[in-house]
Design an enzyme around this catalytic site. Structure first.
Site: not given
Ligand SMILES: *Cc1c(COP(=O)(O)O)cnc(C)c1O
Length: 361
Positions: A102, A172, A196
């Site tokens: 990521w 993030d 999530k």
């Molecule tokens: C799932 C995830 C993403 C991507 O998210 P999207 O909503 O599919 O763009 C980015 N960063 C992390 C840490 C993730 O777990």
């Protein structure tokens, strides 16, 4: 009703209570005679949901009053681009901590916008650890520092953060937001796709310090501009009404379950149960992440023999354990135990793991 044990990495499990409430009020939202699916985002009802959801998040995460909470679209992946578009400006350099897939995607997007350096990386350790924050040298001219608090694919997580002083720290937190208390004041910007820990896909939460919004150049398109969204209270255009409504219910569920501190304790017990099953297996199961960097949200592990691992996946599926296969970048096995996954579900998994080991160990 058929029910399985949902260990999906995202979109992921939602609490049963939340889904029952969605079902219950789907045709008549709080006596309006309308469905949440068909109300206007300019209606009083949605204004209330929008404002209340922001307020709930501020309370649960103890967000200081000089921060804005935004509900945007396009997932965390859009944030990978939006962050540098807004803040990698004025000829300055951005600094990224590289902890896996990521952060790699975030770095690739930033490089398209401006000069981007990797402050620390755990790539040489195959991303089994999080990069060391304390070793990082902070240049006061840096536009911002970016990290990924929980690496969903590698199964690693920062246990502590640092204060980066005048240099804004961005994170993030897609896969661990609201799983534990954090000191928001360490961060100038936090973003998280909801699917999530917060709700369904379709909405991305952004928590941003009002002061840094002043830095955003007027030249970027409005839809990509955090300042525009903040000034319009996330109603610059049609928001993802249904997704925000579910986040609202999810936040109330967290509040009713004792808040973020209580959720953290529950998450700790869940993770501990699975990791100790791995650690006590005498090498039958092996954790992929370094113990000091282990994630409380995504437990990644392998089985000593590849053929047996394949068999484990088959049996897991037959026994109703969903989402146990590792991401293709890390391989092996992964179980995601976000806020909505219960201790009892983790218990059922570890019972299965112990039984499997007895038969194949
Ligand atoms: C799932 C995830 C993403 C991507 O998210 P999207 O909503 O599919 O763009 C980015 N960063 C992390 C840490 C993730 O777990």
């Amino acid at each position: 009703m058929k029910q399985v044990y949902n260990f999906n990495a995202g979109p992921a499990a939602l609490p049963l209570d939340v889904m029952l409430q969605i079902q219950d009020e789907l045709l008549d939202l709080q006596g309006t005679g309308l469905s949440i699916l068909e109300i206007s985002h300019r209606s009083k009802e949605y204004e209330n949901i929008n404002g209340e959801t922001q307020q709930l998040l501020k309370e649960l995460l103890n967000i200081p009053s000089d921060y804005e909470v935004l509900f945007l679209q396009g997932g965390a992946s859009t944030q990978f681009a939006m962050v540098p578009m807004n803040f990698l400006t004025g000829g300055r350099k951005a600094s990224y901590l590289h902890s896996g897939t990521w952060s790699g995607k975030a770095i690739a997007e930033a490089r398209k916008i401006g000069e981007t350096a990797i402050a620390e990386s755990s790539e040489a350790d195959h991303f089994k650890k999080v990069p060391n924050l304390n070793r990082m040298k902070i240049d006061p001219e840096t536009a911002y520092i970016h990290l990924t608090s929980n690496e969903t694919i590698a199964g690693t997580q920062y246990q502590n953060f640092i204060n980066t002083g005048e240099v804004p720290l961005f994170a993030d937190m897609s896969s661990d937001i609201l799983s534990r208390p954090i000191d928001v004041s360490n961060f100038a910007l936090i973003y998280a796709g909801a699917q999530k820990n917060l709700g369904p896909s379709g909405v991305t939460v952004v928590i941003v310090k009002r002061k840094i919004l002043e830095r955003i150049p007027a030249s970027i398109p409005d839809i990509m501009n955090y300042r525009i969204h903040a000034n319009k209270r996330s109603l610059f255009h049609t928001p993802p009404v249904f997704a925000v409504y579910i986040v609202n219910l999810m936040l109330k569920w967290i509040r009713n379950n004792g808040g973020v501190k209580a959720i953290e304790q529950r998450n700790y017990r869940k993770a501990n149960l699975i990791y100790s099953t791995i650690d006590k297996s005498g090498g039958f199961y092996n954790g992929l992440a370094h113990p000091e960097s282990r994630s409380m949200m995504n437990v990644t592990f392998s089985i000593f023999n590849e053929g047996i691992e394949k068999h484990f996946l088959q049996e897991a599926e037959q026994n109703g354990f969903v989402g146990v296969k590792g991401h293709r970048d890390a391989g092996h096995l992964r179980v995601s135990i976000y806020n909505a996954v219960t201790y009892e579900q983790c218990q059922a998994l570890t019972d299965f793991m112990l039984d499997f080991q007895k038969r194949f160990g």
